[in-house]
Design a protein around this motif. Structure first.
Motif, PDB file in Angstrom:
ATOM      1  N   GLU A  84       0.624  -1.368  -0.115  1.00  0.00           N
ATOM      2  CA  GLU A  84       0.117   0.032  -0.138  1.00  0.00           C
ATOM      3  C   GLU A  84       1.003   1.468   0.148  1.00  0.00           C
ATOM      4  OE1 GLU A  84      -3.514   0.202  -0.075  1.00  0.00           O
ATOM      5  OE2 GLU A  84      -3.908  -1.553  -0.463  1.00  0.00           O
ATOM      6  N   GLY A  85       1.423   1.452  -0.435  1.00  0.00           N
ATOM      7  CA  GLY A  85       2.605   2.237  -0.525  1.00  0.00           C
ATOM      8  C   GLY A  85       3.393   2.886  -0.354  1.00  0.00           C
ATOM      9  N   TYR A  86       4.212   1.991   0.867  1.00  0.00           N
ATOM     10  CA  TYR A  86       4.990   1.917   2.241  1.00  0.00           C
ATOM     11  C   TYR A  86       5.853   0.979   2.322  1.00  0.00           C
ATOM     12  CZ  TYR A  86       2.041   5.139   5.100  1.00  0.00           C
ATOM     13  OH  TYR A  86       1.089   6.525   5.172  1.00  0.00           O
ATOM     14  N   LYS A  87       7.331   0.648   2.508  1.00  0.00           N
ATOM     15  CA  LYS A  87       8.675   0.054   2.178  1.00  0.00           C
ATOM     16  C   LYS A  87       8.582  -1.154   3.669  1.00  0.00           C
ATOM     17  CE  LYS A  87      13.069  -1.451   1.148  1.00  0.00           C
ATOM     18  NZ  LYS A  87      14.371  -0.352   0.527  1.00  0.00           N
ATOM     19  N   PHE A  88       8.032  -1.810   3.866  1.00  0.00           N
ATOM     20  CA  PHE A  88       8.402  -2.574   5.797  1.00  0.00           C
ATOM     21  C   PHE A  88       9.990  -2.940   5.250  1.00  0.00           C
ATOM     22  CE2 PHE A  88       3.946  -1.807   5.090  1.00  0.00           C
ATOM     23  CZ  PHE A  88       3.966  -1.086   6.542  1.00  0.00           C
ATOM     24  N   GLU A  89      10.947  -2.999   6.560  1.00  0.00           N
ATOM     25  CA  GLU A  89      12.208  -3.620   5.635  1.00  0.00           C
ATOM     26  C   GLU A  89      12.331  -4.083   7.574  1.00  0.00           C
ATOM     27  OE1 GLU A  89      16.581  -2.005   5.220  1.00  0.00           O
ATOM     28  OE2 GLU A  89      15.004  -0.795   4.466  1.00  0.00           O
ATOM     29  N   VAL A  90      13.282  -4.539   7.564  1.00  0.00           N
ATOM     30  CA  VAL A  90      13.699  -6.214   8.661  1.00  0.00           C
ATOM     31  C   VAL A  90      15.092  -4.890   8.922  1.00  0.00           C
ATOM     32  CG1 VAL A  90      14.323  -7.456   9.980  1.00  0.00           C
ATOM     33  CG2 VAL A  90      12.375  -7.708   8.507  1.00  0.00           C
ATOM     34  N   LEU A  91      15.385  -4.569   9.796  1.00  0.00           N
ATOM     35  CA  LEU A  91      16.363  -3.362  10.115  1.00  0.00           C
ATOM     36  C   LEU A  91      17.468  -4.038  11.465  1.00  0.00           C
ATOM     37  CD1 LEU A  91      16.235   0.459  11.251  1.00  0.00           C
ATOM     38  CD2 LEU A  91      17.156  -1.231   8.933  1.00  0.00           C
ATOM     39  N   ASP A  92      17.011  -5.047  12.523  1.00  0.00           N
ATOM     40  CA  ASP A  92      17.183  -5.563  12.790  1.00  0.00           C
ATOM     41  C   ASP A  92      16.675  -6.639  14.005  1.00  0.00           C
ATOM     42  OD1 ASP A  92      19.506  -6.560  15.512  1.00  0.00           O
ATOM     43  OD2 ASP A  92      18.682  -4.735  16.528  1.00  0.00           O
ATOM     44  N   LEU A  93      17.157  -8.590  14.481  1.00  0.00           N
ATOM     45  CA  LEU A  93      17.514  -9.387  14.701  1.00  0.00           C
ATOM     46  C   LEU A  93      17.711  -9.722  15.883  1.00  0.00           C
ATOM     47  CD1 LEU A  93      17.002 -11.319  10.982  1.00  0.00           C
ATOM     48  CD2 LEU A  93      15.511 -10.370  12.414  1.00  0.00           C
ATOM     49  N   GLU A  94      17.342 -10.147  16.642  1.00  0.00           N
ATOM     50  CA  GLU A  94      17.385 -11.322  18.227  1.00  0.00           C
ATOM     51  C   GLU A  94      17.293 -12.810  17.943  1.00  0.00           C
ATOM     52  OE1 GLU A  94      19.777 -11.572  21.357  1.00  0.00           O
ATOM     53  OE2 GLU A  94      19.349  -9.380  20.329  1.00  0.00           O
ATOM     54  N   GLY A  95      18.076 -12.963  17.341  1.00  0.00           N
ATOM     55  CA  GLY A  95      18.156 -14.811  17.351  1.00  0.00           C
ATOM     56  C   GLY A  95      16.934 -15.332  15.903  1.00  0.00           C
ATOM     57  N   VAL A  96      15.622 -15.022  16.127  1.00  0.00           N
ATOM     58  CA  VAL A  96      14.966 -15.368  15.298  1.00  0.00           C
ATOM     59  C   VAL A  96      13.678 -14.067  15.242  1.00  0.00           C
ATOM     60  CG1 VAL A  96      15.524 -18.629  14.591  1.00  0.00           C
ATOM     61  CG2 VAL A  96      13.810 -17.477  16.200  1.00  0.00           C
ATOM     62  N   ARG A  97      13.828 -13.459  16.231  1.00  0.00           N
ATOM     63  CA  ARG A  97      12.966 -12.384  17.128  1.00  0.00           C
ATOM     64  C   ARG A  97      13.733 -11.111  16.058  1.00  0.00           C
ATOM     65  NH1 ARG A  97      12.258  -8.921  20.921  1.00  0.00           N
ATOM     66  NH2 ARG A  97      14.289 -10.596  22.359  1.00  0.00           N
ATOM     67  N   VAL A  98      12.168 -10.619  15.198  1.00  0.00           N
ATOM     68  CA  VAL A  98      12.122  -8.680  14.330  1.00  0.00           C
ATOM     69  C   VAL A  98      12.249  -8.212  15.549  1.00  0.00           C
ATOM     70  CG1 VAL A  98      11.278  -7.438  13.138  1.00  0.00           C
ATOM     71  CG2 VAL A  98      11.095 -10.025  12.607  1.00  0.00           C
ATOM     72  N   GLU A  99      13.726  -7.583  16.443  1.00  0.00           N
ATOM     73  CA  GLU A  99      13.655  -6.285  17.591  1.00  0.00           C
ATOM     74  C   GLU A  99      12.718  -5.170  16.402  1.00  0.00           C
ATOM     75  OE1 GLU A  99      15.484  -6.405  20.055  1.00  0.00           O
ATOM     76  OE2 GLU A  99      14.835  -8.035  20.000  1.00  0.00           O
ATOM     77  N   GLN A 100      13.978  -4.494  14.912  1.00  0.00           N
ATOM     78  CA  GLN A 100      12.996  -2.954  14.265  1.00  0.00           C
ATOM     79  C   GLN A 100      12.939  -3.445  13.822  1.00  0.00           C
ATOM     80  OE1 GLN A 100      16.656  -1.066  15.468  1.00  0.00           O
ATOM     81  NE2 GLN A 100      14.870  -0.041  17.103  1.00  0.00           N
ATOM     82  N   VAL A 101      11.643  -2.795  12.771  1.00  0.00           N
ATOM     83  CA  VAL A 101      11.149  -2.759  11.670  1.00  0.00           C
ATOM     84  C   VAL A 101      11.766  -1.529  11.445  1.00  0.00           C
ATOM     85  CG1 VAL A 101       9.481  -2.717  10.068  1.00  0.00           C
ATOM     86  CG2 VAL A 101       9.658  -4.051  11.581  1.00  0.00           C
ATOM     87  N   LEU A 102      12.202  -0.559   9.959  1.00  0.00           N
ATOM     88  CA  LEU A 102      11.896   0.658   9.038  1.00  0.00           C
ATOM     89  C   LEU A 102      10.598   0.379   7.919  1.00  0.00           C
ATOM     90  CD1 LEU A 102      12.869   2.978   9.270  1.00  0.00           C
ATOM     91  CD2 LEU A 102      13.882   2.311   6.905  1.00  0.00           C
ATOM     92  N   ILE A 103       9.953   1.826   8.247  1.00  0.00           N
ATOM     93  CA  ILE A 103       8.547   1.504   7.281  1.00  0.00           C
ATOM     94  C   ILE A 103       8.213   2.894   6.568  1.00  0.00           C
ATOM     95  CG2 ILE A 103       6.418   2.030   7.443  1.00  0.00           C
ATOM     96  CD1 ILE A 103       5.762   0.416  10.282  1.00  0.00           C
ATOM     97  N   THR A 104       8.506   2.736   5.749  1.00  0.00           N
ATOM     98  CA  THR A 104       8.928   4.184   5.070  1.00  0.00           C
ATOM     99  C   THR A 104       8.091   3.916   3.581  1.00  0.00           C
ATOM    100  OG1 THR A 104      11.173   4.213   5.281  1.00  0.00           O
ATOM    101  CG2 THR A 104      10.979   5.406   3.591  1.00  0.00           C
ATOM    102  N   LYS A 105       7.366   5.263   4.289  1.00  0.00           N
ATOM    103  CA  LYS A 105       6.198   5.794   2.911  1.00  0.00           C
ATOM    104  C   LYS A 105       6.843   6.620   1.289  1.00  0.00           C
ATOM    105  CE  LYS A 105       1.787   8.810   2.028  1.00  0.00           C
ATOM    106  NZ  LYS A 105       1.360   9.815   2.758  1.00  0.00           N
ATOM    107  N   LEU A 106       6.867   5.806   0.868  1.00  0.00           N
ATOM    108  CA  LEU A 106       6.835   6.248  -0.922  1.00  0.00           C
ATOM    109  C   LEU A 106       6.751   7.308  -1.197  1.00  0.00           C
ATOM    110  CD1 LEU A 106       7.543   2.334  -2.038  1.00  0.00           C
ATOM    111  CD2 LEU A 106       9.546   3.438  -0.857  1.00  0.00           C
ATOM    112  N   ASN A 107       7.363   7.893  -2.478  1.00  0.00           N
ATOM    113  CA  ASN A 107       6.761   9.649  -3.276  1.00  0.00           C
ATOM    114  C   ASN A 107       6.005   8.318  -4.625  1.00  0.00           C
ATOM    115  OD1 ASN A 107       7.775  11.014  -0.657  1.00  0.00           O
ATOM    116  ND2 ASN A 107       9.501  10.685  -1.525  1.00  0.00           N
TER     117      ASN A 107
END
Length: 425
Positions: free
Chosen positions: A402-425
């Motif tokens: 839906e016009g947003y980029k969801f990217e995994v920034l950091d993992l702790e083992g197999v657990r997702v620690e941080q996600v970067l959400i960016t709105k695309l132009n």
């Protein structure tokens, strides 16, 4: 002159009926109930009229149509001679009568549209409760005065509605969406603070969120092993100053009980903390299933007041722990959450840094996205990432939705620690 006065009277009477029709329909029941509870009898009368509006609207339509007919008859007779006299100054032909009639008809119609329809209805829609309470007594008297006609037309209307299989009365059901929309309007116009609106909106989400969305997950639980030395116990308390700690035997799957940090401090000061003894451990543990909603979990804490609960799944495996503060943070938000604990951090106008355990309801508030697919399959942004990727994510894995980029920034083992959400132009 008497005919002109009659037109003026008809316009005023028509305006009253038009105002009452709009005001009764537009008056807010919630506001009227508040005034009725405070002893306002007219507000109560308006509520009763709204509950059974058939006779009232039948009376209004009978009155308005009768006035319109009389206004046309009287208006044509009253204005046509004057208009003819004026037209004779410039025209004296065979079409004089017709032109005079058209002009008089246009003038009378314009007067009724402006002063008997548009203007009174605008006033009624602006202050509906005030107008409705001012006119409700008069409208009830008129309804009783022409009750035979009202009964006839109201009965015919009900029969036609039943033939069409339509309800004869409107059911008033106030939904959660109605209340939230009202709160949003109040926040928009300043009668309700934005933070108050946010809290009220979050309260309605308590039933849809499970305790798993607010708990501390298993891999983040700090517990004391019964075989830990006093140095190990002291170090854990220094690094993780919690009020209570689980006491286990080797792992979280074997829980012996719990102990308060102040009890450990007392033992340290007395020099008696060589190793925890069974008598020093509180064996009464409060368990809750992970399928409970936040509302149900809060009710359980109310019945059995405990500092925290151990959350287990259907197989009896410990999946996390939850405190009352964890549950309250689900709708209190910033009031009990420190800024350094914020789960969503806006980097700029088009990007957000989100912790993996942030519930989707909190993420949605920052994004211009109407819906997410299969919301019952996940509760957190980490769960959404796994659902979309169809596998356990790796660092830098991303996708566009839906016009947003969801990217995994950091993992702790197999657990997702941080996600970067960016709105695309």
């Amino acid at each position: 002159m008497s005919e002109l006065v009659s037109i003026g009277v008809l316009i005023v009477v028509s305006a009253l009926f038009a105002m009452s029709e709009i005001a009764i329909a537009a008056a807010r029941k919630i506001k009227l109930r508040v005034m009725a509870d405070e002893g306002n009898r007219k507000a109560l009368a308006v509520l009763k009229l709204q509950s059974e509006p058939g006779a009232f609207f039948a009376m209004v339509q009978i009155a308005l149509n009768a006035i319109a007919i009389l206004g046309g008859i009287i208006g044509e007779q009253a204005l046509t001679p004057y208009i003819q006299d004026l037209l004779l100054l410039v025209y004296d032909g065979p079409l004089l009568d017709k032109i005079s009639f058209v002009i008089s008809f246009f003038m009378v119609t314009s007067l009724f549209i402006l002063f008997a329809d548009l203007l009174p209805k605008r006033v009624a829609i602006i202050i509906p409760e005030i107008v409705a309470m001012r006119l409700v007594s008069l409208m009830r008297v008129v309804t009783m005065a022409i009750y035979p006609f009202v009964l006839l037309f109201n009965t015919l209307t009900n029969l036609m509605l039943k033939m069409l299989k339509l309800p004869t009365e409107r059911e008033e059901v106030v939904t959660t969406e109605d209340i939230v929309a009202m709160m949003e309007a109040g926040a928009k116009y300043g009668s309700l603070q934005q933070q108050e609106y946010q809290i009220i909106e979050n309260v309605f989400e308590l039933e849809t969120r499970t305790i798993a969305s607010a708990m501390t997950p298993r891999d983040q639980i700090i517990y004391i092993d019964v075989n830990d030395s006093s140095e190990d116990i002291s170090q854990k308390i220094i690094e993780h100053p919690h009020n209570d700690f689980l006491v286990c035997n080797g792992s979280l799957d074997i829980i012996l009980g719990s102990i308060e940090s102040k009890e450990i401090l007392r033992l340290v000061l007395k020099g008696e903390l060589e190793q925890l003894k069974p008598t020093q451990i509180e064996k009464d543990i409060f368990y809750l299933p992970e399928t409970l909603s936040l509302t149900e979990a809060l009710n359980n804490f109310k019945v059995a007041p405990q500092p925290f609960s151990v959350v287990v799944n259907e197989y009896g495996t410990v999946v996390g722990i939850a405190t009352v503060k964890d549950l309250l943070s689900g709708f209190m938000g910033d009031l009990i959450t420190h800024h350094d604990e914020e789960q969503v951090v806006q980097r700029d106008t088009n990007s957000w840094l989100v912790e993996g355990l942030t519930v989707m309801n909190d993420v949605i508030k920052y994004l211009d996205i109407e819906t997410f697919p299969d919301r019952n399959q996940y509760e957190t942004i980490a769960g959404f990432m796994i659902y979309q990727l169809k596998r356990l994510p790796k660092r830098t894995d991303s996708f566009i939705y839906e016009g947003y980029k969801f990217e995994v920034l950091d993992l702790e083992g197999v657990r997702v620690e941080q996600v970067l959400i960016t709105k695309l132009n």
